[in-house]
Design a protein around this motif. Structure first.
Motif, PDB file in Angstrom:
ATOM      1  N   ALA B 224       0.843  -1.205   0.000  1.00 20.63           N
ATOM      2  CA  ALA B 224       0.000   0.000   0.000  1.00 20.63           C
ATOM      3  C   ALA B 224       0.872   1.247   0.000  1.00 20.63           C
ATOM      4  CB  ALA B 224      -0.910  -0.001   1.232  1.00 20.63           C
ATOM      5  N   ILE B 225       0.322   2.345  -0.514  1.00 16.49           N
ATOM      6  CA  ILE B 225       1.003   3.625  -0.394  1.00 16.49           C
ATOM      7  C   ILE B 225       0.685   4.181   0.983  1.00 16.49           C
ATOM      8  CG2 ILE B 225       1.125   5.993  -1.253  1.00 16.49           C
ATOM      9  CD1 ILE B 225       0.609   4.942  -4.036  1.00 16.49           C
ATOM     10  N   VAL B 226       1.721   4.314   1.784  1.00 19.88           N
ATOM     11  CA  VAL B 226       1.526   4.724   3.170  1.00 19.88           C
ATOM     12  C   VAL B 226       1.620   6.240   3.289  1.00 19.88           C
ATOM     13  CG1 VAL B 226       2.462   4.538   5.510  1.00 19.88           C
ATOM     14  CG2 VAL B 226       2.454   2.545   4.014  1.00 19.88           C
ATOM     15  N   GLU B 227       2.501   6.818   2.499  1.00 20.96           N
ATOM     16  CA  GLU B 227       2.754   8.233   2.644  1.00 20.96           C
ATOM     17  C   GLU B 227       3.265   8.800   1.325  1.00 20.96           C
ATOM     18  OE1 GLU B 227       4.932   8.978   6.233  1.00 20.96           O
ATOM     19  OE2 GLU B 227       5.487  10.991   5.586  1.00 20.96           O
ATOM     20  N   SER B 228       2.979  10.061   1.090  1.00 20.48           N
ATOM     21  CA  SER B 228       3.427  10.690  -0.143  1.00 20.48           C
ATOM     22  C   SER B 228       3.608  12.169   0.117  1.00 20.48           C
ATOM     23  CB  SER B 228       2.357  10.440  -1.214  1.00 20.48           C
ATOM     24  OG  SER B 228       2.488  11.367  -2.246  1.00 20.48           O
ATOM     25  N   GLY B 229       4.703  12.723  -0.366  1.00 22.96           N
ATOM     26  CA  GLY B 229       4.927  14.143  -0.148  1.00 22.96           C
ATOM     27  C   GLY B 229       6.159  14.612  -0.880  1.00 22.96           C
ATOM     28  N   SER B 236      12.356  15.301   6.170  1.00 24.61           N
ATOM     29  CA  SER B 236      12.532  16.037   7.421  1.00 24.61           C
ATOM     30  C   SER B 236      11.381  15.792   8.393  1.00 24.61           C
ATOM     31  CB  SER B 236      12.685  17.533   7.135  1.00 24.61           C
ATOM     32  OG  SER B 236      11.655  17.958   6.284  1.00 24.61           O
ATOM     33  N   ASN B 237      10.233  15.415   7.848  1.00 19.35           N
ATOM     34  CA  ASN B 237       9.094  15.271   8.741  1.00 19.35           C
ATOM     35  C   ASN B 237       8.190  14.097   8.339  1.00 19.35           C
ATOM     36  OD1 ASN B 237       7.238  15.802  10.712  1.00 19.35           O
ATOM     37  ND2 ASN B 237       6.176  17.407   9.530  1.00 19.35           N
ATOM     38  N   PRO B 238       8.730  12.863   8.377  1.00 19.55           N
ATOM     39  CA  PRO B 238       7.904  11.712   7.999  1.00 19.55           C
ATOM     40  C   PRO B 238       6.709  11.583   8.944  1.00 19.55           C
ATOM     41  CG  PRO B 238       9.971  10.981   8.994  1.00 19.55           C
ATOM     42  CD  PRO B 238      10.071  12.463   8.851  1.00 19.55           C
ATOM     43  N   LYS B 239       5.533  11.280   8.353  1.00 22.15           N
ATOM     44  CA  LYS B 239       4.314  11.360   9.155  1.00 22.15           C
ATOM     45  C   LYS B 239       3.964  10.065   9.871  1.00 22.15           C
ATOM     46  CE  LYS B 239       2.202  14.602   5.887  1.00 22.15           C
ATOM     47  NZ  LYS B 239       2.869  14.079   4.658  1.00 22.15           N
ATOM     48  N   THR B 240       4.427   8.921   9.343  1.00 23.96           N
ATOM     49  CA  THR B 240       3.995   7.663   9.948  1.00 23.96           C
ATOM     50  C   THR B 240       5.159   6.960  10.630  1.00 23.96           C
ATOM     51  OG1 THR B 240       4.456   6.433   7.930  1.00 23.96           O
ATOM     52  CG2 THR B 240       2.219   7.310   8.185  1.00 23.96           C
ATOM     53  N   ASP B 241       4.830   6.071  11.557  1.00 22.69           N
ATOM     54  CA  ASP B 241       5.862   5.296  12.248  1.00 22.69           C
ATOM     55  C   ASP B 241       6.664   4.455  11.273  1.00 22.69           C
ATOM     56  OD1 ASP B 241       5.060   6.306  14.603  1.00 22.69           O
ATOM     57  OD2 ASP B 241       3.848   4.581  15.228  1.00 22.69           O
ATOM     58  N   ARG B 242       5.925   3.881  10.303  1.00 21.23           N
ATOM     59  CA  ARG B 242       6.599   2.984   9.371  1.00 21.23           C
ATOM     60  C   ARG B 242       7.617   3.725   8.509  1.00 21.23           C
ATOM     61  NH1 ARG B 242       2.063  -0.729   6.657  1.00 21.23           N
ATOM     62  NH2 ARG B 242       0.745   1.078   7.044  1.00 21.23           N
ATOM     63  N   SER B 243       7.252   4.929   8.048  1.00 21.21           N
ATOM     64  CA  SER B 243       8.210   5.664   7.229  1.00 21.21           C
ATOM     65  C   SER B 243       9.382   6.143   8.080  1.00 21.21           C
ATOM     66  CB  SER B 243       7.526   6.829   6.508  1.00 21.21           C
ATOM     67  OG  SER B 243       6.840   7.653   7.414  1.00 21.21           O
TER      68      SER B 243
END
Lengths: 224, 253
Positions: B224-229, B236-243
């Protein structure tokens, strides 16, 4: 006595040449046709169509799993019963071509399968059509695997052609049978028949060996 | 940047609710992603997260089970879509290069232009030489792949794609199989391609490359796509624990 026999045998050299000629012509035609057909079958067998693939697989197994003598008899004696009239030469060509095609098909399939998937994917990704992928990418690489056993198979098939003497074709082997009726020295006559086959086959054996050595080269298409 | 799917469908590559299974394994989970023309998107994530599968779907090396995947306005799996033709618009660079070993560098580059694009041989060879010069291999035109280093082979592979003048370039871990000292020569070529305005999707862990040319980083995990930015946001500011866990592993050295 042996001198007389040799003279007598020497006297039948026109017949022997005819027999050798028949063996060479029969083998040459069947090997050329069988190679073309074998490559065609091999390519179809590895193509996507499951029905075609298993039909070819079944036929190849059938031919590989039955004696060539039986196949020749079936073609020469049974087909006329079904209304297909064949002379011995045509029957011999058909039988030998079919045998060659089946063995060569297996060799070609093994060669094609030896080409890494990544090669096909690269060709696919650049938009090459199925035939272009085969012709430009897969076959040239498969040939490295195919050529040595292919030439080896030719030797086997030339020897197998001796079976056509059973349906009355005057090939080298049948010339042996004819001569031995006049010159009752089977050892001598069939020794000479053997020499005849060896003369035809030996260059091919040498070629196969040479090819096998050349396959070690790091790159490039196979050059004969 | 949170709006992943474009409203008007103008994206060069459009995933809408795409799913794919390998047997029981759901390798792509409800992927929705739009890549705009001239955009460079870096896809990263742990091994087995479906990154390679994602980009392999775009040129049909993998097929999707359900959802919509539209590339250059053509819907994949649609009988009206000529896949072979669409593939000519999409360059694909493999992790293991996959150069044709029986052809020289120049022949590798000119094969598809000559046979697919039907460009005359002399013209294709002229263009091929220029491309090889562009990737810094003017002197290796007649070399066979086995005579080239990994970095040189991968640059030939990129030139091979560029020879088709594609609209999209996909890179599947292009530097993972390379010795460390050869990575930058390949990345430099990729940067140059990106700066010419190519639409690119790049599966890579080369974060320097992402920072330099990517407009967007997509982080995948477990299909799944967990995060995108933007690269800045993501690094500098990953939003999820996994990233965060992933970044801490790959940025540690």
């Amino acid at each position: 006595m042996i001198w007389q026999q040799l003279q007598s045998i020497a006297g039948s050299y026109p017949l022997a040449l005819r027999g050798l000629g028949m063996t060479v012509v029969l083998s040459l035609i069947s090997l050329v046709l069988g190679t073309l057909l074998g490559f065609g079958l091999g390519i179809l067998r590895t193509g996507g169509n499951r029905l075609i693939s298993s039909a070819i697989g079944g036929w190849v197994d059938l031919i590989r799993g039955t004696p060539f003598l039986v196949q020749i008899f079936l073609i020469f004696f049974i087909l006329p019963e079904l209304g297909i009239e064949l002379d011995a030469f045509t029957a011999g060509i058909i039988a030998l071509t079919n045998l060659a095609a089946c063995f060569i098909c297996e060799i070609v399939v093994a060669g094609i399968r030896s080409v890494p998937t990544g090669q096909v994917e690269a060709a696919l990704a650049s938009g090459l059509s199925r035939w272009q992928r085969m012709r430009q990418v897969v076959l040239p690489q498969a040939m490295r695997i195919v050529l040595p056993p292919l030439v080896g198979q030719y030797v086997l098939l030339i020897k197998d052609s001796s079976v056509v003497s059973a349906i009355g074709l005057t090939d080298l082997t049948r010339v042996g049978w004819l001569v031995v009726q006049r010159v009752p020295n089977g050892l001598l006559v069939f020794f000479l028949v053997g020499v005849g086959y060896f003369i035809v086959c030996y260059p091919l054996i040498m070629l196969a060996r040479r090819l096998e050595q050349r396959m070690g080269a790091a790159h490039g298409e196979v050059q004969l | 940047m949170t709006n992943l799917s474009s409203k008007n469908g103008a994206g060069m590559i459009e995933f809408r609710g795409v799913n794919k299974w390998f047997g029981q394994l759901n390798v792509l989970k409800d992927i929705t992603l739009s890549v705009e023309p001239r955009e460079v998107v870096v896809v990263c994530g742990p091994s087995g997260s479906g990154k390679s599968t994602l980009i392999r779907c775009i040129n049909g090396l993998e097929t999707i089970r359900d959802g919509d995947l539209t590339v250059d306005g053509q819907r994949l799996g649609d009988p009206a879509t000529n896949m072979t033709r669409l593939r000519t618009e999409i360059g694909f660079v493999f992790q293991s290069f996959n150069l044709y070993p029986h052809k020289t560098a120049l022949e590798n580059v000119t094969l598809a232009p000559i046979h697919v694009r039907k460009i005359p041989r002399t013209e294709a060879e002229k263009a091929g030489r220029e491309l090889l010069a562009k990737v810094g291999l003017a002197d290796k035109v007649d070399a066979y792949p086995a005579q080239l280093s990994g970095g040189q082979q991968q640059r030939v592979a990129i030139a091979r794609c560029l020879g088709m003048r594609p609209k999209i370039m996909l890179f599947d871990e292009p530097t993972s199989a390379l010795d460390p000292e050869m990575i930058s020569e390949v990345l430099d070529v990729m940067v140059a391609v990106a700066e010419e305005g190519m639409t690119m999707m790049v599966v890579t862990h080369e974060m320097g490359f992402a920072r330099k040319v990517a407009q967007r980083v997509v982080f995948m995990d477990a299909g799944a796509i967990v995060e995108s930015g933007t690269p800045d946001e993501f690094f500098s500011n990953p939003k999820t624990d996994r990233s965060r866990a992933f970044l801490s592993k790959i940025l540690r050295h």
